[in-house]
Enzyme design. Structure first.
Site, mmCIF file in Angstrom:
data_model
loop_
_atom_site.group_PDB
_atom_site.id
_atom_site.type_symbol
_atom_site.label_atom_id
_atom_site.label_comp_id
_atom_site.label_asym_id
_atom_site.label_seq_id
_atom_site.Cartn_x
_atom_site.Cartn_y
_atom_site.Cartn_z
ATOM 1 N N CYS A 126 1.746 -9.709 -23.093
ATOM 2 C CA CYS A 126 2.421 -8.449 -23.457
ATOM 3 C C CYS A 126 3.866 -8.639 -23.921
ATOM 4 O O CYS A 126 4.441 -7.734 -24.514
ATOM 5 C CB CYS A 126 2.349 -7.467 -22.298
ATOM 6 S SG CYS A 126 0.662 -7.049 -21.852
ATOM 7 N N HIS A 145 7.961 -1.992 -23.185
ATOM 8 C CA HIS A 145 6.519 -2.252 -23.195
ATOM 9 C C HIS A 145 5.837 -1.104 -22.452
ATOM 10 O O HIS A 145 6.314 -0.647 -21.417
ATOM 11 C CB HIS A 145 6.226 -3.581 -22.502
ATOM 12 C CG HIS A 145 4.769 -3.821 -22.287
ATOM 13 N ND1 HIS A 145 3.834 -3.617 -23.276
ATOM 14 C CD2 HIS A 145 4.077 -4.241 -21.196
ATOM 15 C CE1 HIS A 145 2.629 -3.907 -22.806
ATOM 16 N NE2 HIS A 145 2.749 -4.284 -21.540
ATOM 17 N N ASN A 176 -2.042 0.721 -22.890
ATOM 18 C CA ASN A 176 -1.318 -0.541 -22.956
ATOM 19 C C ASN A 176 -1.909 -1.372 -24.098
ATOM 20 O O ASN A 176 -3.026 -1.866 -23.999
ATOM 21 C CB ASN A 176 -1.471 -1.265 -21.613
ATOM 22 C CG ASN A 176 -0.750 -2.603 -21.579
ATOM 23 O OD1 ASN A 176 -0.304 -3.107 -22.603
ATOM 24 N ND2 ASN A 176 -0.646 -3.172 -20.393
HETATM 25 O O1 UT7 Z 1 0.972 -5.143 -19.510
HETATM 26 C C1 UT7 Z 1 1.149 -6.237 -18.661
HETATM 27 C C2 UT7 Z 1 1.725 -5.852 -17.370
HETATM 28 N N1 UT7 Z 1 0.844 -4.967 -16.671
HETATM 29 C C3 UT7 Z 1 1.353 -4.071 -15.869
HETATM 30 O O2 UT7 Z 1 2.553 -3.981 -15.799
HETATM 31 C C4 UT7 Z 1 0.424 -3.251 -15.035
HETATM 32 C C5 UT7 Z 1 0.964 -3.155 -13.648
HETATM 33 N N2 UT7 Z 1 0.124 -2.466 -12.702
HETATM 34 C C6 UT7 Z 1 -0.194 -1.153 -12.779
HETATM 35 O O3 UT7 Z 1 0.139 -0.493 -13.730
HETATM 36 C C7 UT7 Z 1 -0.864 -0.515 -11.606
HETATM 37 O O4 UT7 Z 1 -0.873 -1.425 -10.529
HETATM 38 C C8 UT7 Z 1 -2.318 -0.049 -11.869
HETATM 39 C C9 UT7 Z 1 -2.287 1.161 -12.774
HETATM 40 C C10 UT7 Z 1 -3.098 -1.163 -12.524
HETATM 41 C C11 UT7 Z 1 -2.981 0.351 -10.563
HETATM 42 O O5 UT7 Z 1 -2.214 1.341 -9.898
HETATM 43 P P1 UT7 Z 1 -1.840 1.187 -8.349
HETATM 44 O O6 UT7 Z 1 -1.093 2.383 -7.999
HETATM 45 O O7 UT7 Z 1 -1.151 -0.132 -8.200
HETATM 46 O O8 UT7 Z 1 -3.263 1.216 -7.669
HETATM 47 P P2 UT7 Z 1 -3.976 0.109 -6.776
HETATM 48 O O9 UT7 Z 1 -4.467 -1.012 -7.638
HETATM 49 O O10 UT7 Z 1 -3.126 -0.223 -5.610
HETATM 50 O O11 UT7 Z 1 -5.231 0.952 -6.280
HETATM 51 C C12 UT7 Z 1 -5.073 2.103 -5.440
HETATM 52 C C13 UT7 Z 1 -6.441 2.692 -5.195
HETATM 53 C C14 UT7 Z 1 -7.472 1.679 -4.731
HETATM 54 O O12 UT7 Z 1 -8.321 2.312 -3.787
HETATM 55 P P3 UT7 Z 1 -8.153 2.056 -2.215
HETATM 56 O O13 UT7 Z 1 -8.321 0.587 -2.063
HETATM 57 O O14 UT7 Z 1 -6.780 2.536 -1.888
HETATM 58 O O15 UT7 Z 1 -9.244 2.880 -1.646
HETATM 59 C C15 UT7 Z 1 -8.245 1.360 -5.975
HETATM 60 O O16 UT7 Z 1 -9.558 0.949 -5.702
HETATM 61 O O17 UT7 Z 1 -6.954 3.250 -6.401
HETATM 62 C C16 UT7 Z 1 -8.255 2.695 -6.662
HETATM 63 N N3 UT7 Z 1 -8.437 2.575 -8.108
HETATM 64 C C17 UT7 Z 1 -8.906 3.561 -8.885
HETATM 65 N N4 UT7 Z 1 -9.309 4.815 -8.593
HETATM 66 C C18 UT7 Z 1 -9.730 5.575 -9.613
HETATM 67 C C19 UT7 Z 1 -8.158 1.522 -8.900
HETATM 68 N N5 UT7 Z 1 -8.451 1.791 -10.172
HETATM 69 C C20 UT7 Z 1 -8.906 3.055 -10.183
HETATM 70 C C21 UT7 Z 1 -9.364 3.895 -11.219
HETATM 71 N N6 UT7 Z 1 -9.754 5.147 -10.875
HETATM 72 N N7 UT7 Z 1 -9.405 3.515 -12.505
#
Ligand code: UT7
Length: 322
Positions: free
Chosen positions: A112, A249, A279
């Protein structure tokens, strides 16, 4: 001698996939995606379309905006992680279409951060007097290395391309670029295979997919992008109030908001496209720049801070007067 952006262009494929479309295919919801990422929709490439097809549209638009002809380009610096072919590199494929034969053309891969890296490279050629009309491209087809059954990543990515043209200038122009990488974080965000290793065991026939430890990357992004903002301002003896526009980004609205807060910038001074584009990796910064330029928000003389972080991890920034 500086290099200066004299034209911008971008391209998005026609097909739009909304959060509601995704929610019909996997266990997710529009509300979750919007709250956690800010994304509402993303553009997805057509089956017959390629990375270089998108780049050509963006490049021609940037070259036209610069008042130049495609044959005038004397250097192509092309950032991508999803090339059409392993080789010839996408820069060469694009060069043949533009008809600027003989001009050095390369592609570089920094996930990225690829556009910031490609811009920094081209800037150095122009400053050194080795290029008079450099084309810098960021183009990415992340949908083709996305596991569309993995809700952790499938909701994030979109396809697109952006480009700028640089020419020499006695006035800045690009004031400074800052590039970093730390390969010890490679396990947090990566593609599972490549030509030298082949596909990962258990993957579908040709399937090499993006895998990401989302929350770890999120925290790293906020920390490292905050640090590079400080580094960029300190090296240029600037107060954060000098920045007119943040062009970040577009990975996650919450990361963008954290960097804006660090700069003390209201969100009205940040170019945000993540809701529309998702993204788009290497393409996201030049796409956002082109949107801001073409809708008239970014004006000649404005001071811009561009920044990105991606797999590697790689991260970088560019301070420039538009
Ligand atoms: O471009 C290169 C750099 N990339 C980035 O900078 C991306 C950085 N990361 C992010 O943007 C975020 O971490 C994400 C958007 C990918 C995820 O958001 P988060 O707030 O960090 O969520 P998480 O991964 O901690 O997941 C929280 C919960 C989990 O459930 P439990 O374990 O708490 O029950 C996941 O299973 O949300 C769940 N979850 C979803 N729920 C509905 C994960 N993906 C989804 C989804 N829909 N698509």
């Amino acid at each position: 001698m500086y290099s200066r952006i004299v034209g911008t262009g971008s391209y998005l494929p026609a097909k739009v996939v909304t959060n509601f479309d995704l929610a019909q295919r996997m266990d997710t919801s529009d509300a979750w995606i919007r709250e956690r990422t800010g994304i509402e929709r993303r553009h997805i490439i057509a089956e017959a379309e390629s990375n270089v097809d998108m780049a050509e549209h963006a490049a021609r638009a940037a070259i036209a905006a610069a008042g130049l002809q495609p044959s005038d380009i004397d250097l192509i610096s092309y950032g991508t992680t999803t090339p059409d072919l392993v080789f010839p590199n996408c820069g060469c494929l694009l060069q043949a279409r533009l008809g600027c034969r003989g001009a050095p053309a390369f592609s570089l891969e920094a996930a990225c951060s690829g556009f910031i890296y490609a811009l920094a490279m081209a800037d150095k050629f122009v400053r050194a007097g080795e290029s008079q009309r450099a084309l810098v491209v960021g183009s990415e087809v992340l949908s083709r290395i996305t596991d569309h059954s993995d809700r952790n990543t499938a909701i994030l990515f979109g396809d697109g391309a952006g480009a700028v043209v640089l020419t020499p200038s006695e006035q800045p122009g690009i004031i400074s670029t800052h590039l970093h990488a730390d390969g010890s974080y490679q396990h947090l965000l990566y593609c599972t295979g490549g030509p030298a290793r082949g596909p990962a065991p258990g993957n579908m026939a040709s399937g090499d997919y993006v895998r990401m430890a989302g929350s770890e990357v999120f925290k790293l992004a906020v920390t490292l992008l905050g640090r590079i903002v400080d580094e960029t301002l300190a090296l240029n003896h600037l107060d954060r109030s000098a920045i007119d526009w943040l062009v970040p980004h577009q990975a996650n609205l919450r990361i963008i908001q954290a960097v804006a807060k660090k700069l003390g910038l209201p969100m009205e001074r940040v170019i945000v496209t993540v809701q529309e584009h998702g993204n788009t990796s290497t393409a996201s910064v030049p796409l956002a720049l082109d949107v801001g330029v073409r809708d008239g928000r970014i004006k000649r003389g404005d001071l811009l801070l561009l920044e990105a972080l991606g797999g590697g991890v790689t991260w970088g920034s560019a301070l420039l007067r538009y």
